[in-house]
Design an enzyme around this catalytic site. Structure first.
Site: not given
Ligand SMILES: CC(C)(COP(=O)(O)OP(=O)(O)OC[C@H]1O[C@@H](n2cnc3c(N)ncnc32)[C@H](O)[C@@H]1OP(=O)(O)O)[C@@H](O)C(=O)NCCC(=O)NCCS
Length: 175
Positions: A99-100, A138, A145, A111, A140
């Site tokens: 997911i970008y 990561n 999530y 997002g 961020n």
């Protein structure tokens, strides 16, 4: 309507070149500054080729989606089902492999719209849970999530070139 409301559009075979370009660009934009060039190139030369993208697009157990904002690609999503999942291959689960959101559109709830779409897809298909792997550094994405109810349940090793990294595995159980 929200100014950053996107249209989620399934990527088809004819989108392979756009998808390849966008996936490579976002991967380098985000992970390039955090990793050695040689390792980025080694990984990219395998993961981001026309052949690989076409193989993934043709696989009925993988789906790619674009987030379109004003007719431009602002983000994308890759979902895996059944044997296309990179681990476990649990038929009751769906993996979000990627997911970008493009750099200039971060923090505009794009997002979120992609993740909501992914969770809705899994819910409609009556899966028990959604899972994903995320690099332990990561912070961020991990925060994003967690904000959305995902919890760490395991971890695995992942090689970026010759750099052994740890991915946290996170899941969200669906109701
Ligand atoms: C992770 C990523 C997809 C998030 O997308 P985004 O569009 O920037 O995030 P959004 O604006 O949609 O954020 C949605 C919600 O999550 C929250 N959120 C985002 N990042 C957060 C963080 N680090 N900690 C806590 N909450 C966070 C936002 O505050 C927002 O909540 P709200 O709407 O309730 O205020 C994006 O930053 C990205 O593409 N990163 C680079 C690639 C990447 O790391 N992908 C994941 C690989 S596993």
């Amino acid at each position: 309507m929200s100014p950053n409301k996107v249209t989620i559009q399934k990527a088809e075979m004819t989108d392979a070149a756009v998808l390849l370009d966008f996936s490579k660009t976002t991967f380098f934009d985000f992970f390039g500054p955090l990793n050695e060039v040689a390792n980025m190139e080694a990984y990219s030369s395998v993961a981001f080729t026309s052949q690989k993208i076409l193989t993934e697009l043709i696989n009925p157990d993988s789906e790619f989606y674009f987030a379109m904002l004003d007719n431009e690609v602002a983000g994308y999503l890759k979902l895996n089902f059944n044997d296309a999942q990179t681990e476990f291959k649990d038929e009751n689960a769906m993996e979000i492999e990627r997911i970008y959101v493009s750099r200039q559109h971060h923090k505009k709830r794009i997002g979120q719209q992609l993740l909501d779409f992914a969770v809705e897809t899994a819910t409609k298909k009556q899966f028990e849970y959604v899972w994903l792997g995320v690099w332990e550094h990561n912070a961020n994405a991990i925060g994003f999530y967690q904000h959305n109810g995902f919890e760490v349940f395991s971890s695995h090793e992942f090689f970026l070139g010759d750099d052994k990294q740890t991915d946290l595995l996170m899941k969200k159980v669906l109701n």
